[in-house]
Each structure stands twice: as C-alpha cells, then as structure tokens.
Scaffold this motif. Structure first.
Motif, mmCIF file in Angstrom:
data_model
loop_
_atom_site.group_PDB
_atom_site.id
_atom_site.type_symbol
_atom_site.label_atom_id
_atom_site.label_comp_id
_atom_site.label_asym_id
_atom_site.label_seq_id
_atom_site.Cartn_x
_atom_site.Cartn_y
_atom_site.Cartn_z
ATOM 1 N N VAL A 68 -11.988 2.294 -8.348
ATOM 2 C CA VAL A 68 -13.112 1.438 -8.734
ATOM 3 C C VAL A 68 -13.389 0.489 -7.570
ATOM 4 O O VAL A 68 -14.524 0.230 -7.208
ATOM 5 C CB VAL A 68 -12.774 0.618 -10.005
ATOM 6 N N GLU A 69 -12.304 -0.038 -7.006
ATOM 7 C CA GLU A 69 -12.378 -0.915 -5.832
ATOM 8 C C GLU A 69 -11.059 -0.806 -5.095
ATOM 9 O O GLU A 69 -10.037 -0.450 -5.670
ATOM 10 C CB GLU A 69 -12.658 -2.372 -6.222
ATOM 11 N N PHE A 70 -11.105 -1.124 -3.793
ATOM 12 C CA PHE A 70 -9.880 -1.193 -3.004
ATOM 13 C C PHE A 70 -10.138 -2.131 -1.829
ATOM 14 O O PHE A 70 -11.279 -2.414 -1.476
ATOM 15 C CB PHE A 70 -9.432 0.192 -2.502
ATOM 16 N N GLU A 71 -9.052 -2.602 -1.250
ATOM 17 C CA GLU A 71 -9.161 -3.522 -0.129
ATOM 18 C C GLU A 71 -7.947 -3.346 0.765
ATOM 19 O O GLU A 71 -6.826 -3.164 0.274
ATOM 20 C CB GLU A 71 -9.217 -4.963 -0.656
ATOM 21 N N GLU A 72 -8.186 -3.387 2.071
ATOM 22 C CA GLU A 72 -7.076 -3.464 3.018
ATOM 23 C C GLU A 72 -6.892 -4.949 3.309
ATOM 24 O O GLU A 72 -7.626 -5.537 4.096
ATOM 25 C CB GLU A 72 -7.363 -2.673 4.294
ATOM 26 N N LYS A 77 -1.846 -2.658 4.474
ATOM 27 C CA LYS A 77 -1.452 -3.209 3.172
ATOM 28 C C LYS A 77 -2.669 -3.124 2.259
ATOM 29 O O LYS A 77 -3.508 -4.017 2.230
ATOM 30 C CB LYS A 77 -0.967 -4.659 3.294
ATOM 31 N N TYR A 78 -2.769 -2.022 1.558
ATOM 32 C CA TYR A 78 -3.894 -1.749 0.675
ATOM 33 C C TYR A 78 -3.563 -2.136 -0.767
ATOM 34 O O TYR A 78 -2.406 -2.033 -1.198
ATOM 35 C CB TYR A 78 -4.230 -0.260 0.672
ATOM 36 N N TYR A 79 -4.602 -2.522 -1.495
ATOM 37 C CA TYR A 79 -4.537 -2.715 -2.939
ATOM 38 C C TYR A 79 -5.773 -2.053 -3.518
ATOM 39 O O TYR A 79 -6.844 -2.118 -2.910
ATOM 40 C CB TYR A 79 -4.569 -4.204 -3.315
ATOM 41 N N GLY A 80 -5.639 -1.446 -4.703
ATOM 42 C CA GLY A 80 -6.806 -0.826 -5.309
ATOM 43 C C GLY A 80 -6.632 -0.584 -6.793
ATOM 44 O O GLY A 80 -5.515 -0.571 -7.312
ATOM 45 N N THR A 81 -7.764 -0.393 -7.464
ATOM 46 C CA THR A 81 -7.813 -0.138 -8.893
ATOM 47 C C THR A 81 -8.276 1.295 -9.127
ATOM 48 O O THR A 81 -9.385 1.652 -8.736
ATOM 49 C CB THR A 81 -8.801 -1.114 -9.575
#
Length: 187
Positions: A68-72, A77-81
């Motif tokens: 749905v979304e993600f960010e480096e 170091k990634y985070y995402g839904t």
C-alpha cells in the motif's frame, strides 16, 4: 468495517505503547504487521511485531506492487505496508491499526482518505525525546543523534495528520486517544 487508524511519530515518542493500549481497549481493531529490513530490537518477533526481510526481498515486493505504501527510511532500511495484510484484517470485519513512520503515515492517509484517522504522537519536546531514546537502551549514541535529527524533520509534518496528541503524561494521552477512536469507529 473498512476503516484504518494510523499512528505516526518520531522514534521514542511512545507511539508503540499507545498502539498496544488501543489494541487492548478496542476488540474491533487489529494490528497491521509492517515489513521492514531493519534488525529486530529487544523482544520483537518476526510475524508478530514486523515481518523482517532482507533488502533484496523488499525490493522484489516493491516490483510486484505488493505494498500500500513503503519508504526507505535510512539506506537499505525499508518499511512498508502489505496490501494483503490490510485485506486480511478487513476480511475479519475489523479496523486496521497502523504503527508507522511519519512519511508512511502521510502516504497511508492519502491512500485511504476518509476511511482513515491519522494521529501524530508528539513528544513533549525534542530534548525529552532524546532522553527517552537514551533510557530505552536499544541504540548507540550515534543512532540516537540520527533519530533526534530525524525527529526534528518529522515534527514539521505534524499538521498533515487529522489529530495531534502530545504524549507528555501517558495516561492523559491514552484517554485522549480513546475518545478519538470511539468517535471515529462509531461514525
């Protein structure tokens, strides 16, 4: 019930503590487990707190449009839904609760629109935040300096959220959030 509640805050603001409180108080909520490439901290468990994967796996999921979304947030170091995580929770008839970084929170609000209540957890001050990070004991001083610098940047985005809750006194913040959720979930 296709609703989502988004909690965002600078690291160390008490966001995770407040999310856990909401999950205990509201049986109609279920936590969305994010993906990340960072290492687990303390007692965190794979598949419960996060889906811990390596950067290569994460980039593959980006290419598959699985998020749905993600960010480096930091280099590699990634985070995402995951879309599948949201769909799973909605299929159970529950509202999704997110614990995400500030950019992720803004992205989720844009994606879900009126289905979302976005809440920014504000530390009482950046100095207090730094003391909390030191007391937490999970990061070295260099990492803490990076997090404090990032906190200053993130606080600048607080007005992009539906609500801002200052977490100075934890019990007061809990009560304020409970009232926000009661009103949102019944609408």
């Amino acid at each position: 019930m296709q609703k989502v509640i988004i909690f965002s805050a600078p690291s160390g603001s008490g966001k995770t503590t407040l999310v856990k409180h909401c999950l205990e108080k509201f049986s109609q909520l279920e936590f969305s487990i994010s993906c990340t490439t960072r290492n687990s901290r303390g007692e965190e468990k794979n598949g419960i707190d996060y889906h811990f994967i390596n950067p290569e796996e994460f980039r593959t999921k980006i290419a598959e449009e699985a998020f749905v979304e993600f960010e480096e947030v930091y280099i590699d170091k990634y985070y995402g839904t995951l879309k599948s995580e949201v769909e799973r929770i909605w299929a159970e008839g529950k509202a999704v609760i997110f614990d995400v970084d500030v950019k992720g929170g803004i992205s989720l609000k844009k994606y879900f629109g009126d289905k979302a209540l976005s809440i920014f957890i504000m530390p009482p001050s950046v100095a207090a935040l730094e003391l909390r990070l030191i007391a937490r004991g999970t990061d070295d001083l260099e990492t803490i300096k990076t997090r404090v610098a990032k906190a200053n940047e993130e606080i600048a985005f607080k007005d992009e959220f539906d609500q801002i809750v200052v977490n100075d006194q934890l019990d007061d913040a809990k009560t304020e959030i409970e009232n926000l959720l009661i009103n949102f979930l019944k609408s």
